[in-house]
Structure formats: structure tokens, C-alpha cells
Design an enzyme around this catalytic site. Structure first.
Site, PDB file in Angstrom:
ATOM      1  N   HIS A   1       0.843  -1.195   0.000  1.00 22.74           N
ATOM      2  CA  HIS A   1       0.000   0.000   0.000  1.00 22.74           C
ATOM      3  C   HIS A   1       0.874   1.240   0.000  1.00 22.74           C
ATOM      4  CE1 HIS A   1       0.074   1.571   4.229  1.00 22.74           C
ATOM      5  NE2 HIS A   1       0.258   0.315   4.595  1.00 22.74           N
TER       6      HIS A   1
ATOM      7  N   ASP B   1       5.676   3.002   7.182  1.00 23.25           N
ATOM      8  CA  ASP B   1       4.322   2.505   6.897  1.00 23.25           C
ATOM      9  C   ASP B   1       3.613   3.428   5.906  1.00 23.25           C
ATOM     10  OD1 ASP B   1       1.908   1.196   6.979  1.00 23.25           O
ATOM     11  OD2 ASP B   1       1.346   1.953   8.951  1.00 23.25           O
TER      12      ASP B   1
ATOM     13  N   GLU C   1      -5.500   1.883   1.919  1.00 23.54           N
ATOM     14  CA  GLU C   1      -5.336   0.736   2.804  1.00 23.54           C
ATOM     15  C   GLU C   1      -5.617   1.119   4.246  1.00 23.54           C
ATOM     16  OE1 GLU C   1      -2.925  -1.976   5.529  1.00 23.54           O
ATOM     17  OE2 GLU C   1      -2.933   0.195   5.283  1.00 23.54           O
ATOM     18  N   GLU C   2      -5.175   2.314   4.620  1.00 22.39           N
ATOM     19  CA  GLU C   2      -5.302   2.736   6.010  1.00 22.39           C
ATOM     20  C   GLU C   2      -6.762   2.961   6.413  1.00 22.39           C
ATOM     21  OE1 GLU C   2      -3.031   2.473   7.989  1.00 22.39           O
ATOM     22  OE2 GLU C   2      -1.093   2.851   7.047  1.00 22.39           O
TER      23      GLU C   2
ATOM     24  N   HIS D   1       2.234   4.986  12.844  1.00 26.08           N
ATOM     25  CA  HIS D   1       1.098   5.893  12.652  1.00 26.08           C
ATOM     26  C   HIS D   1       1.302   7.231  13.361  1.00 26.08           C
ATOM     27  CE1 HIS D   1      -2.210   2.856  11.233  1.00 26.08           C
ATOM     28  NE2 HIS D   1      -1.128   2.865  10.465  1.00 26.08           N
TER      29      HIS D   1
END
Length: 579
Positions: free
Chosen positions: A124, A136, A170-171, A286
Site C-alpha cells: 500500500h 508505513d 489501505e489505512e 502511525h
């Protein structure tokens, strides 16, 4: 990797993978002898990190993140797309119309191999709103990009078809990959024999985890990391939380690498992998601190090389194909009208056996011809190219493509300049500054500078193209003599959507010359004490603050086009009082 949400967790059995030998992690990252039978390239981790730097820059210029549909996301996607198209990939953007933030997946196919035997690799591309998302999931996205580029550079014989995917949204719940899988026909799903997912592969306190570690699909990933004595474990933290789950749901075998997110490293894991026990694998998960400083280069290197090994193991023939290269010496030259010039065409056998290569040329301007002596050579030999320029040929510069045709087609370009005793009038166009920001409802200016580069000065008429709806560009004066300047005024209507746009400024004289201006349109007027006015085309997330109709409003949910104060707007907007 998305947050684990209530009701969405997937129960996967944790598999303990026991290796034949146990010991401390080794530092050497060269491809180990145990897996050297396949000639997979050693992926340069510095090249992967250079892509991460680009993603970081896009996040910085796009408000601090690369959230799906944001400027940072779109720039990241365009960067990957441009890199892949330049080396021969068939690239498609797929609009995810069901995504929370409507935006695009990027699908890239390397030509060759049996399309009914497709091996797919995905990651992603989006981040959360809280930060730039360099681990990420810039790490997985950059790892796949560099592997795709090295596959193209190696150009091996393919036994299976290879496809790469970069997923949006995706998140917000695996929406991009779920949309892609949902659009596949039954036959297209059946053609994908394995899907490999890479989500967070450079965690600073990371471990070495493999999705579905005991399956046949996971075997090449497991083989590579086991050859480094890493003793990988099942990725229990990531079960059902990344895009491999979309493929698992329709029965496509899947696996992938991960180095961990918010779960904590155990003492046993610390003893075999190093790092800090009882601390998160990624302490910046995150968060705003997920920057280029939040990257474990060793883990990133091991992940990138493991991907390459898996591509070669799954889809590349061990028997080298016959291939060759074409190069020119020199690569450019000048020839006067009515005369001839020469250059050398060199060929080399790059893999397999030598072969006959037939030479041809295309793209020569009117009055110019190219011949070869000999016209066919064996790869490894050279030919002399003769450029004949007739007296009627026009002066100027052109690119001639020399093509070598054998089992493959290889090309090289020759830059030809046709000259006369009299210089050809020409000029250049440049902008100062070359970028700027204008608020909706306002104007801005920049200078258009011209210069005479050869021959005599000439009149140059200025025009602009590519401006979005609601934006106009005027010039004062509209025509200048080369060597002079003009002032360009950019007028932005109040209704113009905020965003980044490229405007092309063209100067037309005996030739046309262009320069580009990068325009950023911001939300325009401000309302309550500098609070930005609500924009009907903007996307808002919880806690965004806007002004509208003399009131301040706080966003309570995700919205676009929902007007504060309108009937039903209570679901997404909370009145904060009058200005």
C-alpha cells in the site's frame, strides 16, 4: 498497515518455524551462497532509500502526509508511474470509486511470461493523516519499486508473468486492494498463482515476520531469510490487517514480509534479532515521527533482497536468454549541409550466445539519410554509420534512432545537428520564479524571460496552456523581442479548486520554446480570525476547522461537499459559534 478494528480481526494460527541452526543475526548483506543458484540481483538499499526520500519530500510539500487522495499520495503515485513507464512497464491507474478517499491504485505489468501464471507483488502506498508514512508504508512501496526497476534492467527470460500493485486507501480498511480484487473476473483471479504483500519492512526495533510462513507460497521468502540465519516467525500481528487479506478472501495463495508495528518485542526475539525487549517494533507507528529517520536500513536491505530472490525463484528462467546491446560512438555530432559524417555502432553480447544483428535508422529529417557498413553484424562487432546531408536539408537538431534487430530489438539515439555557414535564429524561455502560490479569488505574477541563443533577435509571442478551470494567464506585453521580458499575471477565480497545477508557457517565433510554471491554488478567502473558509471541493477529516456563513465549524467525520449548516450537516459538522 491499518489499525486492527473491532469485528475485523482475522484468526490465523501462529506457526513456530524452527530452523536447523540458531545463532546471532549476521551483519553481512551480500547474497549468501545458499541461494546463489538463481542470479537474482542484489538490490542496492541506497537506491531504495532514495525513493523514500522522494516520498518524504512529497509528504512535506503536501501537508505532512501521503494520505490516500492527497497531494502527497498523488505525487508518490506519479513518481512510481513515471519510473516504471520509462523502463518499459505496462502501467495502468485504476480509480477506486468505493474508497473512503476516492483515488487510484497503480498496476504495473512486466511484459513477458505466461499471463495465466501470474505472480503478483503489492504494497500500500498511502499513509495515515498523522504523518508521512515512510516505514508505513513507504518502505514496502520503495522496495517493490526498486525491485521492479532491477527486473527491467536485468530483462531475464520469464517463465511466469510478474505484476506489481501499489494500493490506495489501505489505512481506511484495505479498500484499494479489495476494489482491485473485486474487479477481477474468475479467470483473472485464477491466473494469479501467488500474491506477496510488503507492509512495513524497515521497523527500527523490528523483527523478521512472514505471512503464512508454513505455506508453499511463503517458501522462497522463508528460504532467503533462513539463509541469513534470521529465524523468521509468523506475522501474527499483521493477520487480516494488510492487503494480502483481500487476496486471501478470494482463495489466492499469499505471503509477504513485515518487520512489525505497535506490538512489543519479546526477550526471546531480542536475543536472536537484537534491539530492545518490551518495546514496540516501530515506536513511530502511525505517528508524525515516521520519517526517513525511522528506517532500519539493515532490515530494509534484507527485505529488498528477499523480494528479488522470490521474483527470480518464482518467475525467472535459470537459462540465460540470448541478448545484446547497441551503443554509439560518438552519440552526437554536427554535419554541414551538402556533406557527410560518420559514427560507430557498437554491439555487445549481454547474455547467452552471440547472434546476428541487423541495423536500421529512423527519425532522420528530410534531406538526411543514414547507411551502415556492414548492415548486419554479429553481436560483439561494430559497423560504421554514414550520415549524408543533402544541400536541401534544413539546419537544426534532431534525434536519429538506430535500431538493432535480432532475437530482441535494441535501440540507441544519435543527436544530429545540421549546420550551415549562417547561424539559425533561436531563443530560450525561462520563468522567474518557476512556481508560486495564489489563493482562490486572488492574482499572482511571475516574469517571463527570453534570450537570443543564436542568430538575430526575433519577435516572440507568448501564450499559456494547461491552466485549470477558473485560472487565466495574461502577458504584458504579449509579444517581446528575444532578450526582453514580460510580466505574466495569474488570475484565480474564487471558485477554483485548491490543488497543484502545471501551466505551460509557450514562446512562438521562428521556433517554439516552452517553460513550465508550477501553480499551487490555496483555499482562498479566510473567515473567522484567519480560519480557512469551507471549500466545496476539499476533503475534510475529523477535527478540521473551517469558517462558513459567519460561523466556525468543526469536522466530526470524513466529508467532501457537505456544506456546514445545511440540513443533515450535523452528521459531519459541529457549530463552534458565530465569528
Amino acid at each position: 498497515m491499518k489499525h486492527r478494528t473491532l469485528g475485523a480481526a482475522v484468526a490465523l494460527a501462529a506457526l513456530a518455524w524452527v530452523t536447523a541452526s540458531a545463532g546471532p543475526t549476521q551483519a553481512a548483506e551480500a547474497q549468501p551462497p545458499a541461494v546463489a543458484t538463481l542470479a537474482a540481483p542484489n538490490i542496492d538499499v541506497a537506491a531504495v532509500q532514495s525513493h523514500l526520500t522522494q516520498f518524504s519530500n512529497f509528504a512535506s510539500s503536501g501537508g505532512g502526509n501521503r494520505r490516500a487522495g492527497s497531494a502527497g499520495y498523488n505525487q508518490s503515485l506519479a513518481y512510481i508511474k513515471g519510473k516504471l513507464q520509462a523502463v518499459g512497464y505496462q502501467v495502468v491507474e485504476q480509480r477506486c470509486t468505493t474508497c473512503t478517499y476516492v483515488s487510484n491504485n497503480l498496476i504495473a505489468d512486466w511484459p513477458g511470461g505466461d499471463a495465466n501464471q501470474t505472480i503478483m507483488f503489492g504494497a500500500h502506498l498511502d499513509s495515515v493523516s498523522a504523518g508521512p508514512g515512510i516505514n508505513d508504508n513507504g518502505s514496502g512501496s520503495a522496495t517493490l519499486l526498486e525491485n521492479a526497476l532491477q527486473l527491467a534492467a536485468s530483462n531475464p527470460t520469464m517463465t511466469k508473468h510478474v505484476r506489481f500493485g501499489w494500493w490506495t486507501d489501505e489505512e481506511q480498511g484495505l479498500n484499494g486492494s479489495e476494489f482491485y480484487v473485486g474487479q477481477l473476473s474468475g479467470a483473472q483471479r485464477s491466473a494469479i498463482k501467488a500474491y506477496y504483500n510488503f507492509d512495513m519492512v524497515a521497523s527500527t526495533n523490528g523483527g523478521y515476520f512472514i505471512n503464512n510462513i508454513g505455506t508453499a507460497a511463503a517458501a522462497p521468502l522463508r528460504e532467503y531469510w533462513t539463509s541469513l540465519n534470521l529465524q523468521p516467525e509468523e506475522n501474527t500481528e499483521g493477520a487480516g490487517r494488510s492487503d494480502d487479506y483481500s487476496f486471501q478472501q478470494v482463495g489466492i495463495p499469499s505471503s509477504g514480509y513485515a518487520t512489525g508495528a505497535s506490538y512489543r518485542k519479546s526477550a526471546a526475539q531480542q536475543r536472536k534479532w537484537g534491539g530492545t525487549a518490551n518495546a514496540a517494533y516501530d515506536p513511530c507507528y502511525h505517528s508524525r515521527c515516521d520519517t526517513t529517520s525511522n528506517i532500519n536500513a539493515t532490515a530494509l536491505d534484507r527485505s529488498a533482497d528477499g523480494v528479488a530472490y522470490t521474483i527470480w525463484k518464482q518467475a525467472v528462467s535459470e537459462t540465460p536468454q540470448n541478448d545484446f546491446s547497441v551503443s554509439l560512438s560518438p552519440a552526437s555530432g554536427s554535419v554541414k549541409v551538402g556533406t557527410t559524417g560518420t559514427f560507430t555502432v557498437n554491439t555487445a553480447t549481454t547474455s547467452g550466445s552471440a547472434q546476428n544483428v541487423t541495423l536500421s535508422a529512423s527519425g532522420a529529417p528530410s534531406g538526411v539519410s543514414v547507411s551502415f557498413n556492414p548492415a548486419t553484424v554479429q553481436s560483439g562487432s561494430s559497423s560504421t554509420a554514414t550520415v549524408t546531408v543533402s544541400s536541401s536539408a534544413s539546419p537544426g537538431t534532431s534525434q536519429i534512432t538506430v535500431t538493432g534487430t535480432g532475437t530482441k530489438v535494441r535501440t540507441a539515439t544519435y543527436g544530429l545537428t545540421v549546420t550551415t555557414d549562417n547561424p539559425v535564429p533561436d531563443f530560450s524561455v525561462s520563468l522567474n520564479p518557476s512556481s508560486g502560490t495564489v489563493a482562490a479569488g486572488a492574482t499572482g505574477t511571475f516574469a517571463v524571460n527570453t534570450a537570443t541563443t543564436s542568430g538575430s533577435p526575433q519577435d516572440v509571442t507568448l501564450s499559456a496552456s494547461g491552466a485549470p478551470s477558473g485560472v487565466s494567464v495574461s502577458f504584458n506585453p504579449a509579444t517581446v523581442q528575444s532578450g526582453s521580458s514580460s510580466t505574466a499575471t495569474v488570475t484565480v477565480d474564487a471558485s477554483t479548486a485548491a490543488g497543484s497545477y502545471t501551466i505551460t508557457v509557450t514562446g512562438s517565433g521562428s521556433v517554439s520554446r516552452t517553460a513550465t510554471y508550477a501553480l499551487t491554488v490555496t483555499g482562498g478567502g479566510t473567515g473567522c480570525n484567519g480560519v480557512q473558509a469551507w471549500n466545496s471541493t476539499a476533503s475534510y477529516v475529523p477535527d478540521d476547522l473551517v469558517s462558513h456563513n459567519s460561523h466556525k465549524w468543526k469536522s466530526t467525520w470524513y466529508s467532501s461537499g457537505a456544506e456546514p449548516g445545511a440540513p443533515g450537516s450535523w452528521a459531519v459538522w459541529q457549530d463552534q459559534g458565530a465569528c
